[in-house]
Design an enzyme around this catalytic site. Structure first.
Site, PDB file in Angstrom:
ATOM      1  N   LYS A  62       0.958  -1.315  -0.157  1.00  7.29           N
ATOM      2  CA  LYS A  62      -0.129  -0.004  -0.061  1.00  7.29           C
ATOM      3  C   LYS A  62       0.758   1.091   0.087  1.00  7.29           C
ATOM      4  O   LYS A  62       1.944   1.308  -0.514  1.00  7.29           O
ATOM      5  CB  LYS A  62      -0.985  -0.134   1.133  1.00  7.29           C
ATOM      6  CG  LYS A  62      -1.744  -1.326   1.079  1.00  7.29           C
ATOM      7  CD  LYS A  62      -2.900  -1.350   2.230  1.00  7.29           C
ATOM      8  CE  LYS A  62      -3.448  -2.935   2.152  1.00  7.29           C
ATOM      9  NZ  LYS A  62      -5.097  -2.868   2.646  1.00  7.29           N
ATOM     10  N   GLU A 108      -9.592  -0.437  -2.009  1.00  4.50           N
ATOM     11  CA  GLU A 108      -9.193   0.816  -1.609  1.00  4.50           C
ATOM     12  C   GLU A 108      -9.302   1.734  -3.089  1.00  4.50           C
ATOM     13  O   GLU A 108      -9.610   2.908  -2.943  1.00  4.50           O
ATOM     14  CB  GLU A 108      -7.939   0.824  -1.052  1.00  4.50           C
ATOM     15  CG  GLU A 108      -7.851   0.430   0.288  1.00  4.50           C
ATOM     16  CD  GLU A 108      -6.715  -0.345   0.991  1.00  4.50           C
ATOM     17  OE1 GLU A 108      -5.571  -0.024   0.542  1.00  4.50           O
ATOM     18  OE2 GLU A 108      -7.136  -1.079   2.063  1.00  4.50           O
TER      19      GLU A 108
HETATM   20  P1  PGA Z   1      -4.568  -6.886   5.058  1.00  4.99           P
HETATM   21  O1  PGA Z   1      -4.854  -6.125   3.344  1.00  4.99           O
HETATM   22  O2  PGA Z   1      -3.802  -8.013   4.815  1.00  4.99           O
HETATM   23  O3  PGA Z   1      -3.993  -5.623   5.768  1.00  4.99           O
HETATM   24  O4  PGA Z   1      -5.988  -7.219   5.474  1.00  4.99           O
HETATM   25  C1  PGA Z   1      -4.989  -7.103   2.243  1.00  4.99           C
HETATM   26  C2  PGA Z   1      -4.935  -6.190   1.115  1.00  4.99           C
HETATM   27  O5  PGA Z   1      -5.541  -4.998   1.422  1.00  4.99           O
HETATM   28  O6  PGA Z   1      -4.834  -6.561  -0.023  1.00  4.99           O
END
Ligand code: PGA
Length: 265
Positions: A14, A98
């Protein structure tokens, strides 16, 4: 080509990672990475070129978190699939929740981005998943199948596309569906793929994502319909990420379907 025999574990960083910490994280991952899975890191755009130099000639692969649907032009702030391929990416995440929520990306745009990825010889990891409201209303399978149909181009096939099932309510929350729910949704995705691509003979990869952690990875990855994981938060911690990668081999024990995979931290 997507390697259809090995589990696929993708780390989605991210909007995290400066050059110094990304260098350390990647070098230490390379030093202890087992040859159990195909492993892909998806750092922010700014780190792609840098990481490519660190990982070249290793088993680690590079992916991006998004691409634009056009190959070039007056699109300030955007990055094309061709540019990603140019700096060494093999994969690109498309339609992450997202992006869908915060950037208002609809499924038709997701399909256009996937096509742009194929044109640049990238593999598209098309993300789909229901919201908490849809989950609570019992609409998961309907929503996920519809999103898949609208997000996947006709030119998709098992070698250029991976599907990631990520319930929106499980991302970054510590909550995950039960193993039985994951199995059912993955089977429904598989059925939809078979309906949309009746001539496809190669199995498609379907990943689970959303709060995959060392505590739940083995049982999720052992499900017969789960071919790997899309890992967010835990991919920023090498101990956790390696534990998840190492969990890919604990796969042959039958799992009781009423087991809960839920964790709270
Ligand atoms: P997370 O995120 O493992 O922090 O839940 C997964 C993703 O957004 O791909």
């Amino acid at each position: 080509m997507v390697n259809n025999n090995k589990p696929l574990i993708i780390g989605n960083w991210k909007m995290n990672g400066l050059v110094s910490e990304a260098t350390k994280l990647t070098q230490s991952l390379l030093a202890s990475m087992p040859d159990k899975a195909e492993i892909v890191l998806c750092p922010p755009f700014t780190l792609l070129s840098h990481l490519q130099k660190i990982i070249q000639n290793s088993g680690l692969k590079l992916g991006a978190q998004d691409c634009h649907e056009q190959s070039k032009g007056a699109f300030t702030g955007s990055v094309s699939a061709a540019m990603l391929q140019d700096v060494g990416c093999e994969y690109v995440l498309i339609g992450h929740s997202e992006r869908r929520t915060l950037h208002h990306e609809v499924s038709s745009l997701v399909a256009s981005k996937a096509k742009a990825a194929y044109e640049a010889s990238l593999k598209a990891v098309i993300c789909i998943g229901e919201t908490l409201e849809q989950y609570e209303a019992g609409q998961t399978i309907e929503i996920v199948q519809q999103q898949l149909q609208e997000s996947i181009p006709q030119s998709a096939h098992a070698d250029n596309t991976v599907i990631a099932y990520e319930p929106v309510w499980a991302i970054g929350t510590g909550l995950v569906p039960t193993l039985q729910q994951i199995q059912e949704v993955h089977q429904a995705i598989q059925q939809k793929i078979e309906a949309l691509f009746p001539n496809s003979s190669t199995p498609w990869k379907i990943l689970y994502g959303g709060s995959v952690k060392p505590q739940n990875a083995a049982e999720i990855l052992a499900l017969p319909s789960v071919n790997g994981a899309l890992v967010g938060g835990a991919s920023l911690d090498n101990d956790q990420f390696l534990a998840i990668i190492n969990a890919t081999h604990v796969t042959n024990e039958p799992i009781p379907m009423n087991n809960k995979a839920t964790i709270t931290s």
